[in-house]
Design a protein around this motif. Sequence first.
Motif, short mmCIF file in Angstrom:
data_model
loop_
_atom_site.label_atom_id
_atom_site.label_comp_id
_atom_site.label_asym_id
_atom_site.label_seq_id
_atom_site.Cartn_x
_atom_site.Cartn_y
_atom_site.Cartn_z
N ASP A 195 0.86 -1.18 0.00
CA ASP A 195 0.00 0.00 0.00
C ASP A 195 0.90 1.24 0.00
O ASP A 195 1.69 1.45 0.92
N LEU A 196 0.78 2.05 -1.04
CA LEU A 196 1.67 3.21 -1.17
C LEU A 196 1.00 4.52 -0.77
O LEU A 196 1.51 5.59 -1.10
N SER A 197 -0.12 4.43 -0.07
CA SER A 197 -0.87 5.65 0.22
C SER A 197 -0.07 6.69 1.03
O SER A 197 -0.32 7.87 0.95
N ARG A 198 0.90 6.21 1.82
CA ARG A 198 1.69 7.14 2.65
C ARG A 198 2.87 7.76 1.89
O ARG A 198 3.51 8.66 2.39
N VAL A 199 3.17 7.19 0.73
CA VAL A 199 4.38 7.63 0.02
C VAL A 199 4.09 8.91 -0.76
O VAL A 199 3.18 8.96 -1.58
N GLU A 200 4.88 9.93 -0.48
CA GLU A 200 4.67 11.22 -1.15
C GLU A 200 5.66 11.48 -2.27
O GLU A 200 5.40 12.26 -3.18
N PHE A 201 6.81 10.85 -2.15
CA PHE A 201 7.89 11.17 -3.09
C PHE A 201 8.74 9.92 -3.34
O PHE A 201 9.02 9.16 -2.41
N ILE A 202 9.15 9.73 -4.58
CA ILE A 202 10.06 8.63 -4.89
C ILE A 202 11.20 9.18 -5.73
O ILE A 202 10.96 9.79 -6.78
N GLU A 203 12.43 8.97 -5.25
CA GLU A 203 13.58 9.39 -6.08
C GLU A 203 14.08 8.16 -6.86
O GLU A 203 13.67 7.03 -6.57
N PRO A 204 14.97 8.36 -7.84
CA PRO A 204 15.33 7.27 -8.76
C PRO A 204 15.91 6.01 -8.09
O PRO A 204 15.58 4.90 -8.51
N TYR A 205 16.76 6.16 -7.08
CA TYR A 205 17.37 4.97 -6.46
C TYR A 205 16.29 4.09 -5.84
O TYR A 205 16.26 2.87 -6.03
N SER A 206 15.40 4.73 -5.08
CA SER A 206 14.34 3.97 -4.40
C SER A 206 13.41 3.34 -5.44
O SER A 206 12.96 2.20 -5.27
N MET A 207 13.13 4.09 -6.50
CA MET A 207 12.23 3.58 -7.54
C MET A 207 12.80 2.32 -8.19
O MET A 207 12.12 1.29 -8.32
N VAL A 208 14.09 2.39 -8.56
CA VAL A 208 14.70 1.24 -9.24
C VAL A 208 14.83 0.07 -8.26
O VAL A 208 14.57 -1.09 -8.62
N SER A 209 15.18 0.35 -7.01
CA SER A 209 15.30 -0.74 -6.02
C SER A 209 13.94 -1.40 -5.78
O SER A 209 13.85 -2.62 -5.63
N PHE A 210 12.90 -0.58 -5.75
CA PHE A 210 11.55 -1.13 -5.54
C PHE A 210 11.13 -1.98 -6.75
O PHE A 210 10.48 -3.01 -6.61
N LEU A 211 11.56 -1.55 -7.93
CA LEU A 211 11.29 -2.34 -9.14
C LEU A 211 11.99 -3.70 -9.03
O LEU A 211 11.40 -4.74 -9.36
N LEU A 212 13.23 -3.70 -8.54
CA LEU A 212 13.96 -4.96 -8.36
C LEU A 212 13.24 -5.86 -7.36
O LEU A 212 13.17 -7.08 -7.53
N MET A 213 12.67 -5.23 -6.32
CA MET A 213 11.92 -5.99 -5.32
C MET A 213 10.70 -6.66 -5.97
O MET A 213 10.41 -7.83 -5.73
N GLY A 214 10.03 -5.90 -6.82
CA GLY A 214 8.87 -6.45 -7.54
C GLY A 214 9.28 -7.60 -8.45
O GLY A 214 8.59 -8.62 -8.54
N ARG A 215 10.41 -7.44 -9.09
CA ARG A 215 10.88 -8.50 -9.99
C ARG A 215 11.25 -9.76 -9.20
O ARG A 215 10.97 -10.88 -9.64
N THR A 216 11.85 -9.56 -8.03
CA THR A 216 12.19 -10.71 -7.18
C THR A 216 10.92 -11.46 -6.80
O THR A 216 10.86 -12.69 -6.82
N PHE A 217 9.86 -10.69 -6.47
CA PHE A 217 8.59 -11.31 -6.09
C PHE A 217 8.03 -12.13 -7.25
O PHE A 217 7.60 -13.27 -7.08
N LEU A 218 8.09 -11.55 -8.43
CA LEU A 218 7.57 -12.24 -9.62
C LEU A 218 8.36 -13.54 -9.86
O LEU A 218 7.77 -14.58 -10.18
N ARG A 219 9.65 -13.48 -9.68
CA ARG A 219 10.48 -14.67 -9.90
C ARG A 219 10.23 -15.74 -8.84
O ARG A 219 10.22 -16.93 -9.14
N LEU A 220 10.04 -15.29 -7.60
CA LEU A 220 9.83 -16.25 -6.51
C LEU A 220 8.44 -16.86 -6.54
O LEU A 220 8.27 -18.06 -6.34
#
Lengths: 180, 296
Positions: B38-63
């Motif tokens: 749930d991202l309702s609390r997130v107000e801002f995303i900078e590039p490092y966090s965005m790409v790391s979160f994308l990697l997290m999503g990819r890990t989930f998809l793979r697992l």
Amino acid sequence: MIIDVAKIAKSCKIKLPDLITRPVGRKLYATVKEKLEFAGRGETVLLDFAGVKVIDSSCIDELIVRLIQDSYARDFYIKLRNVSPISEINIDSVFSSYSNYRDRRIAVVREELGRNNKFYIGPLSETERDVIDYLRLNHRASVTDLSIFSGMEKETASSLIDGLTSIRVIKKENGDFISI
Amino acid sequence: MSGSENRSVLLPDRFRDPYTFENVISMQGDILDCGCADLSRVEFIEPYSMVSFLLMGRTFLRLKGEKLRLLNIPMHLNQYLHRMDFFTEGVFNVTQPVEHNLMLKRSVASKRLIEITGIPNKERQSVNVISSVIALFRKRAPGILKFWMDESVIDYFVTVISELCQNIFEHSLDTGYLAIQTYKSGSENIARLVISDSGIGMMQSFGSRPDVVYGSGAELIEMALTQPLSSKREFGYGLCQVNTIVERLKGTLFIRSESSSLTALYNKKDKSGKHLFHRNGLAHFDGTQISISLSA
């Protein structure tokens, strides 16, 4: 012999102005090597980087370092022209790493004065730099001339000059030393 | 977490820089277990966090073989994430797509960013992608580096992009991502380049080099930055070169690999001051994530 690196890159369908990655370096090296078949013994091969902005360390390793290694075996000399400031930094860094990790220094002379205020790139000493500058101005000198110029004993000067000759940043011709 | 069947992990507003994002990484176990964030609390995303979160999503998809669900993304964030091609990889299940007429316009906003770009782990494909990314960077550099504009800075960045992207296919054995953006944080303008992967981390990669001796993960990262080490070759140049350039630019460099990180603050380096900071024992995160920033 003048090798127009940008022209060769275009012929290999490599996008300019940057020469980056190992495969690009390997492709360039293979093409340049073919051209070097026509280089005579002791000839100076001028690698002209006009139109090239960045050469990265992988490309330097695959192209310039390999050509320098070939120059020992095939007896030709490498000189660089139109090297951009960032490429100078990258080449210097690769040469320093190479020289630290192999028990052999590598350096290369260049046509124009670099940002490092030197007419070469590589880990050479101040005295070696002075000798290269002297030869650049006077073109030819004997060990005696260089000993007098540097203030070193003849034997020490001779050993230093032999070192520069062995890494092919100066040439030996009929007992004298000449600039590349 | 809330609910039972439709439970989700409520993410904190900690996507502001690599250091605050450690909070989110420490929640990775919960996120992967739950499969819904749930991202309702997130107000801002900078590039490092965005790409790391994308990697997290990819890990989930793979697992798990399914997409990580994202709930309650604030509209401005959703627009931004679409604009950065965050959803293009198809690893997330988004419940609220952005209407076409609300999408951020590319022609206007393109000047100060490079969208998330996949760096393949195969040499041949990767070389083509790196070449295209660099061509695009050169085109957009006047906008991205507006506050640092100098022809040499562009060339420095080209070298950095090239060296780090090659590390992905040479060492991580996985595909990675690149993203660049210049943004404002308070009165500060920040240009951030992020190159990250979730493949083999540095400690694992150097497992094949028993002659490289180090005490901690962060120490190994520092060694790789300051000495021409390579896990594949006799010696290497890439990270050393990157470190030299970031120092020249007086930027900051953050490298995280597995459970360790190193921060180099060249913008604050003086003759006596400490500028390298080690952290070990962090929550494990696969691969290596790198952020390089300039501020003005």
